[in-house]
Design a protein around this motif. Structure first.
Motif, PDB file in Angstrom:
ATOM      1  N   LYS A  59     -10.979  -1.354  20.393  1.00  0.00           N
ATOM      2  CA  LYS A  59     -11.299  -2.577  19.624  1.00  0.00           C
ATOM      3  C   LYS A  59     -11.167  -2.356  18.110  1.00  0.00           C
ATOM      4  N   LEU A  60     -10.063  -1.711  17.738  1.00  0.00           N
ATOM      5  CA  LEU A  60      -9.806  -1.474  16.300  1.00  0.00           C
ATOM      6  C   LEU A  60      -8.784  -2.484  15.792  1.00  0.00           C
ATOM      7  N   GLN A  61      -8.870  -2.818  14.519  1.00  0.00           N
ATOM      8  CA  GLN A  61      -7.907  -3.752  13.924  1.00  0.00           C
ATOM      9  C   GLN A  61      -6.503  -3.152  13.949  1.00  0.00           C
ATOM     10  N   VAL A  62      -5.495  -4.017  14.158  1.00  0.00           N
ATOM     11  CA  VAL A  62      -4.107  -3.534  14.190  1.00  0.00           C
ATOM     12  C   VAL A  62      -3.655  -3.093  12.793  1.00  0.00           C
ATOM     13  N   VAL A  63      -3.940  -3.945  11.792  1.00  0.00           N
ATOM     14  CA  VAL A  63      -3.468  -3.599  10.445  1.00  0.00           C
ATOM     15  C   VAL A  63      -4.586  -2.953   9.648  1.00  0.00           C
ATOM     16  N   GLN A  64      -4.320  -1.762   9.174  1.00  0.00           N
ATOM     17  CA  GLN A  64      -5.297  -1.089   8.322  1.00  0.00           C
ATOM     18  C   GLN A  64      -4.593  -0.808   7.011  1.00  0.00           C
ATOM     19  N   THR A  65      -4.846  -1.671   6.035  1.00  0.00           N
ATOM     20  CA  THR A  65      -4.042  -1.641   4.804  1.00  0.00           C
ATOM     21  C   THR A  65      -4.190  -0.320   4.050  1.00  0.00           C
ATOM     22  N   ALA A  66      -5.379   0.288   4.090  1.00  0.00           N
ATOM     23  CA  ALA A  66      -5.568   1.553   3.365  1.00  0.00           C
ATOM     24  C   ALA A  66      -4.627   2.623   3.933  1.00  0.00           C
ATOM     25  N   ARG A  67      -4.494   2.627   5.259  1.00  0.00           N
ATOM     26  CA  ARG A  67      -3.609   3.612   5.906  1.00  0.00           C
ATOM     27  C   ARG A  67      -2.143   3.334   5.491  1.00  0.00           C
ATOM     28  N   PHE A  68      -1.744   2.073   5.519  1.00  0.00           N
ATOM     29  CA  PHE A  68      -0.351   1.777   5.160  1.00  0.00           C
ATOM     30  C   PHE A  68      -0.089   2.138   3.697  1.00  0.00           C
ATOM     31  N   ASP A  69      -1.092   1.877   2.859  1.00  0.00           N
ATOM     32  CA  ASP A  69      -0.991   2.251   1.434  1.00  0.00           C
ATOM     33  C   ASP A  69      -0.707   3.741   1.286  1.00  0.00           C
ATOM     34  N   ALA A  70      -1.480   4.530   2.036  1.00  0.00           N
ATOM     35  CA  ALA A  70      -1.326   5.990   1.949  1.00  0.00           C
ATOM     36  C   ALA A  70       0.048   6.416   2.470  1.00  0.00           C
ATOM     37  N   VAL A  71       0.491   5.797   3.576  1.00  0.00           N
ATOM     38  CA  VAL A  71       1.806   6.119   4.154  1.00  0.00           C
ATOM     39  C   VAL A  71       2.899   5.800   3.122  1.00  0.00           C
ATOM     40  N   LEU A  72       2.800   4.612   2.552  1.00  0.00           N
ATOM     41  CA  LEU A  72       3.828   4.174   1.597  1.00  0.00           C
ATOM     42  C   LEU A  72       3.892   5.121   0.398  1.00  0.00           C
ATOM     43  N   HIS A  73       2.724   5.460  -0.104  1.00  0.00           N
ATOM     44  CA  HIS A  73       2.652   6.351  -1.263  1.00  0.00           C
ATOM     45  C   HIS A  73       3.320   7.680  -0.942  1.00  0.00           C
ATOM     46  N   ASP A  74       2.972   8.229   0.210  1.00  0.00           N
ATOM     47  CA  ASP A  74       3.533   9.526   0.626  1.00  0.00           C
ATOM     48  C   ASP A  74       5.061   9.457   0.782  1.00  0.00           C
ATOM     49  N   ARG A  75       5.555   8.378   1.424  1.00  0.00           N
ATOM     50  CA  ARG A  75       6.997   8.267   1.664  1.00  0.00           C
ATOM     51  C   ARG A  75       7.756   8.071   0.348  1.00  0.00           C
ATOM     52  N   LEU A  76       7.128   7.380  -0.591  1.00  0.00           N
ATOM     53  CA  LEU A  76       7.804   7.170  -1.883  1.00  0.00           C
ATOM     54  C   LEU A  76       7.905   8.481  -2.660  1.00  0.00           C
ATOM     55  N   MET A  77       6.864   9.314  -2.530  1.00  0.00           N
ATOM     56  CA  MET A  77       6.904  10.635  -3.180  1.00  0.00           C
ATOM     57  C   MET A  77       8.040  11.457  -2.565  1.00  0.00           C
ATOM     58  N   GLN A  78       8.096  11.428  -1.248  1.00  0.00           N
ATOM     59  CA  GLN A  78       9.125  12.192  -0.538  1.00  0.00           C
ATOM     60  C   GLN A  78      10.518  11.665  -0.913  1.00  0.00           C
TER      61      GLN A  78
END
Ligand code: PEP
Ligand code: MN
Length: 356
Positions: free
Chosen positions: A308-327
């Motif tokens: 019963k967890l939310q599908v979209v977790q914006t903090a997680r996507f933020d972190a993913v995006l930040h990491d991928r942009l660094m890479q």
């Protein structure tokens, strides 16, 4: 299918120039300005003269064109220079007046293409004038179906001298605004892919919005296989009553055309074939990686559902995006491009998880 739809088109006009160059002022302002510009353009080798008579302006109070009065000036251009004449139409009345004056080519502006009622009205008004060439500028909104829809309405009315003009898309005040309008080249290329027989022209004047960008954009369009150009040219651009910043002089147009490099269409050489094989392999790896990523994403979705967890977790996507942009930056990849790719992947991931 659109491929067969446009299979029996006829040439847009008599001119067999490659690329087809349509040039002239944004607006017809006076008989002298029209004639002076036309004579210079004819000397430069332009075969189709454009001038707007009815100008769709964003705000009331701006110069809205001279209207029907300018048609006799265009007729004079045709008589004196032998160039074909073209103007923009937005209503059935414009069409009727332009046809009465023996206009050779009409175009639908970007704001008109966006309106199916207006495009249908124009198609109906043209129904017994199949000899006229009609160009359809892309709609202001980045929607290839709407662009194609306007072309289909004209085709269904019997028009066969059809062409499309890419002039860029509204930025809605967003973005870095290097250009007056956003290129979204992929939309024009999608139209080219779907309608290989349809002549596709590029309008670097309205896309760039600045004189200094016109030549570069024109070359880019040629590099992508466009069939022609529509360029705003004025005998005295700084004094133009509309779009002054983007109009060039006929002599600047001559320089532009002389400098234009026309590449040959695709041709396979051995080294190109080898490089293409590498690309095919890269694409296969990319697709396999995406398929794997979506599979993992569905498993995460299953887990979220059962807990019963939310599908979209914006903090997680933020972190993913930040990491991928660094890479991406370490790998020398364009961050805007990777941002778009990651947004698209995330959107699809969310869709997969919601579909469970
Ligand atoms: C024009 O060609 O003068 C014009 C108004 O163009 P667009 O419809 O591309 O804005
Ligand atoms: Mn203009």
């Amino acid at each position: 299918m659109s491929e067969s739809l446009f299979s029996d088109l006829q040439p847009l006009c008599q001119s067999e120039a490659q690329p087809l160059v349509i040039a002239g002022p944004c607006s017809a302002e006076s008989e002298d300005q029209v004639l002076a510009t036309a004579r210079e353009l004819s000397a430069v080798g332009v075969t189709v003269f454009r001038a707007g008579l009815w100008k769709p302006r964003t705000s009331p109070g701006s110069f809205a064109g001279v209207g029907e009065r300018g048609l006799s000036w265009l007729q004079r251009v045709k008589r004196e220079t032998g160039m074909a004449i073209a103007t923009e139409v937005a209503t059935a009345q414009h069409v009727a007046a332009a046809l009465d004056a023996g206009i050779d080519m009409l175009w639908l502006g970007a704001r008109t293409t966006a309106n199916p009622f207006a495009t249908q009205e124009i198609a109906d008004a043209l129904a017994s004038h199949h000899e006229v060439g009609v160009l359809v500028k892309n709609p202001v909104n980045p929607d290839v179906e709407l662009w194609l829809g306007a072309l289909q309405r004209l085709y269904n009315a019997g028009m066969r001298r059809l062409g499309a003009v890419h002039r860029g898309f509204d930025t809605y005040g967003m973005g870095r605004r290097l250009y007056r309008n956003e290129p979204h080249w992929h939309i024009a290329l999608e139209l080219m892919r779907r309608c290989p027989t349809l002549p596709l022209l590029h309008d670097p004047s309205h896309l760039g919005g600045k004189r200094t960008l016109v030549a570069t954009l024109a070359q880019q369009a040629m590099d992508m296989g466009f069939d022609g150009l529509m360029i705003e040219a004025h005998c005295n651009p700084d004094c133009a009553l509309s779009d002054a910043a983007q109009q060039i002089t006929p002599s600047a147009l001559r320089d532009l055309l002389q400098g234009l490099i026309i590449r040959r269409p695709g041709e396979s050489t051995e080294s190109l074939t080898a490089l293409r094989e590498l690309i095919d392999n890269c694409d296969r790896d990319l697709l396999e990686a995406l398929a794997k990523r979506m599979q993992v994403s569905r498993e995460i979705g299953q887990f979220k559902k059962s807990h019963k967890l939310q599908v979209v977790q914006t903090a997680r996507f933020d972190a993913v995006l930040h990491d991928r942009l660094m890479q991406a930056s370490e790998l020398g990849l364009n961050p805007d491009f990777i941002n778009k790719v990651m947004q698209a992947i995330h959107e699809e991931s969310v869709r997969q998880q919601l579909d469970l």
